[in-house]
Every structure is written in C-alpha cells, then in structure tokens.
Design a protein around this motif. Structure first.
Motif, mmCIF file in Angstrom:
data_model
loop_
_atom_site.group_PDB
_atom_site.id
_atom_site.type_symbol
_atom_site.label_atom_id
_atom_site.label_comp_id
_atom_site.label_asym_id
_atom_site.label_seq_id
_atom_site.Cartn_x
_atom_site.Cartn_y
_atom_site.Cartn_z
ATOM 1 N N ASN A 36 0.814 -1.198 0.000
ATOM 2 C CA ASN A 36 0.000 0.000 0.000
ATOM 3 C C ASN A 36 0.861 1.267 0.000
ATOM 4 O OD1 ASN A 36 -1.543 2.250 1.271
ATOM 5 N ND2 ASN A 36 -3.189 0.760 1.220
ATOM 6 N N GLY A 37 1.809 1.341 0.892
ATOM 7 C CA GLY A 37 2.659 2.530 1.008
ATOM 8 C C GLY A 37 3.464 2.812 -0.244
ATOM 9 N N GLU A 38 3.930 1.754 -0.895
ATOM 10 C CA GLU A 38 4.684 1.916 -2.142
ATOM 11 C C GLU A 38 3.793 2.532 -3.216
ATOM 12 O OE1 GLU A 38 7.723 -1.887 -2.003
ATOM 13 O OE2 GLU A 38 5.607 -2.260 -2.501
ATOM 14 N N MET A 39 2.560 2.045 -3.305
ATOM 15 C CA MET A 39 1.627 2.588 -4.285
ATOM 16 C C MET A 39 1.289 4.040 -3.979
ATOM 17 S SD MET A 39 -1.125 -0.190 -5.521
ATOM 18 C CE MET A 39 -1.208 -1.201 -4.064
ATOM 19 N N LYS A 40 1.069 4.325 -2.715
ATOM 20 C CA LYS A 40 0.720 5.696 -2.320
ATOM 21 C C LYS A 40 1.826 6.670 -2.731
ATOM 22 C CE LYS A 40 -1.319 8.370 1.409
ATOM 23 N NZ LYS A 40 -0.718 9.603 1.017
ATOM 24 N N ARG A 41 3.083 6.277 -2.545
ATOM 25 C CA ARG A 41 4.207 7.138 -2.951
ATOM 26 C C ARG A 41 4.208 7.348 -4.469
ATOM 27 N NH1 ARG A 41 6.590 4.536 1.296
ATOM 28 N NH2 ARG A 41 7.449 2.842 0.058
ATOM 29 N N GLU A 42 3.942 6.298 -5.217
ATOM 30 C CA GLU A 42 3.929 6.382 -6.682
ATOM 31 C C GLU A 42 2.771 7.226 -7.194
ATOM 32 O OE1 GLU A 42 5.917 5.021 -9.185
ATOM 33 O OE2 GLU A 42 7.348 4.420 -7.656
ATOM 34 N N LEU A 43 1.678 7.247 -6.451
ATOM 35 C CA LEU A 43 0.454 7.905 -6.907
ATOM 36 C C LEU A 43 0.204 9.265 -6.264
ATOM 37 C CD1 LEU A 43 -1.841 4.748 -6.867
ATOM 38 C CD2 LEU A 43 -0.980 5.936 -8.894
ATOM 39 N N THR A 44 1.208 9.834 -5.637
ATOM 40 C CA THR A 44 1.037 11.148 -5.020
ATOM 41 C C THR A 44 0.411 12.079 -6.041
ATOM 42 O OG1 THR A 44 2.936 10.768 -3.618
ATOM 43 C CG2 THR A 44 2.313 13.037 -3.934
ATOM 44 N N PRO A 45 -0.668 12.750 -5.713
ATOM 45 C CA PRO A 45 -1.210 13.161 -4.425
ATOM 46 C C PRO A 45 -2.442 12.377 -3.971
ATOM 47 C CG PRO A 45 -2.111 14.591 -6.082
ATOM 48 C CD PRO A 45 -1.250 13.561 -6.790
ATOM 49 N N ILE A 46 -2.600 11.111 -4.317
ATOM 50 C CA ILE A 46 -3.764 10.341 -3.891
ATOM 51 C C ILE A 46 -3.830 10.298 -2.359
ATOM 52 C CG2 ILE A 46 -2.608 8.081 -3.859
ATOM 53 C CD1 ILE A 46 -5.243 6.895 -5.030
ATOM 54 N N THR A 47 -5.026 10.364 -1.822
ATOM 55 C CA THR A 47 -5.185 10.246 -0.375
ATOM 56 C C THR A 47 -5.268 8.767 -0.004
ATOM 57 O OG1 THR A 47 -7.601 10.257 -0.468
ATOM 58 C CG2 THR A 47 -6.495 12.416 -0.273
ATOM 59 N N GLN A 48 -4.989 8.464 1.240
ATOM 60 C CA GLN A 48 -5.071 7.081 1.699
ATOM 61 C C GLN A 48 -6.491 6.549 1.566
ATOM 62 O OE1 GLN A 48 -2.446 4.974 2.619
ATOM 63 N NE2 GLN A 48 -4.119 3.570 2.269
ATOM 64 N N LYS A 49 -7.457 7.401 1.872
ATOM 65 C CA LYS A 49 -8.865 6.996 1.773
ATOM 66 C C LYS A 49 -9.214 6.608 0.333
ATOM 67 C CE LYS A 49 -13.563 8.654 2.468
ATOM 68 N NZ LYS A 49 -14.430 9.762 2.862
ATOM 69 N N MET A 50 -8.804 7.416 -0.623
ATOM 70 C CA MET A 50 -9.099 7.150 -2.031
ATOM 71 C C MET A 50 -8.368 5.898 -2.514
ATOM 72 S SD MET A 50 -10.726 7.764 -4.780
ATOM 73 C CE MET A 50 -11.518 9.319 -4.426
ATOM 74 N N LEU A 51 -7.111 5.731 -2.121
ATOM 75 C CA LEU A 51 -6.355 4.543 -2.515
ATOM 76 C C LEU A 51 -7.037 3.287 -1.982
ATOM 77 C CD1 LEU A 51 -3.958 3.126 -3.823
ATOM 78 C CD2 LEU A 51 -2.635 3.613 -1.747
ATOM 79 N N THR A 52 -7.418 3.304 -0.720
ATOM 80 C CA THR A 52 -8.091 2.157 -0.111
ATOM 81 C C THR A 52 -9.390 1.845 -0.835
ATOM 82 O OG1 THR A 52 -7.107 2.646 2.040
ATOM 83 C CG2 THR A 52 -9.080 1.270 2.041
ATOM 84 N N GLN A 53 -10.174 2.871 -1.141
ATOM 85 C CA GLN A 53 -11.447 2.687 -1.838
ATOM 86 C C GLN A 53 -11.227 2.070 -3.220
ATOM 87 O OE1 GLN A 53 -13.822 6.256 -2.203
ATOM 88 N NE2 GLN A 53 -14.826 5.490 -4.022
#
Length: 109
Positions: A36-53
């Motif tokens: 999850n964290g790796e994807m979040k870094r790659e997809l900045t500025p996605i929020t954690q809530k949106m990534l999880t959804q």
C-alpha cells in the motif's frame, strides 16, 4: 457495478474508469506486486482513503488480489489477477500515451 450494459466499452470503463484505477493497474502491471505505502508514494497526491477505496473496488471486480501475510506488523501486498493481467494489452498503450503526454506537457510549461 451493473449487470447489464448497453455496450462492452461501458462494462470496461465501469471497472477501470476514473483517475486512479487505471493508474493503479498500470503501476502493478509495470512493477509487479506492491504494498500500500509503495503505491501511495507512486500515486502522489492520492489520499489514503481514495487509494483504499479504489483497491477495494478493483479487488471486488477481480482485477487485483490482496494478500495478507501474518507478520507483525501485518504485511499486505497487492498484485494483478489473471483478469487484471488480461488488461495489459489495453493498459500498455494508455500508460505509454500518458508518459509521452506528461513529457510534452512539462516541456511546454
């Protein structure tokens, strides 16, 4: 997700449409399994809530697999399923077009 569609494109876009789903699928197709964290870094500025959804929706549609490893702390990895990989021939041109577009866009600014 609907059961009946008026055309096949509608069914496809229902599953991969939107700003983040295609980006998530492209990253997983290019880089393989990710946390999850790796994807979040790659997809900045996605929020954690949106990534999880988005991950939950892609998992529910059978496009990604979520694997939980019983470690402390818990390790969760996401990867493409066979159905997800079957989209690679569609995703590759989209991802490549986006990379060229971003390069052109950045040079013009």
């Amino acid at each position: 997700m609907k059961e009946n569609y008026s055309n096949p494109t509608e069914a496809t876009l229902d599953r991969i449409g939107g700003k983040w789903k295609t980006a998530i699928l492209c990253i997983l197709a290019e880089q393989g399994a990710m946390r999850n964290g790796e994807m979040k870094r790659e997809l900045t500025p996605i929020t954690q809530k949106m990534l999880t959804q988005q991950l939950k929706e892609l998992e529910a549609d059978g496009l990604i697999l979520r694997t939980v490893f019983p470690e402390v702390p818990v390790k969760v990895v996401y990867e493409l399923t066979e159905s997800g990989w079957s989209l690679k021939t569609v995703l590759d041109p989209l991802c490549e077009w986006g990379k060229r577009f971003v390069k052109v866009d950045r040079r013009e600014t």
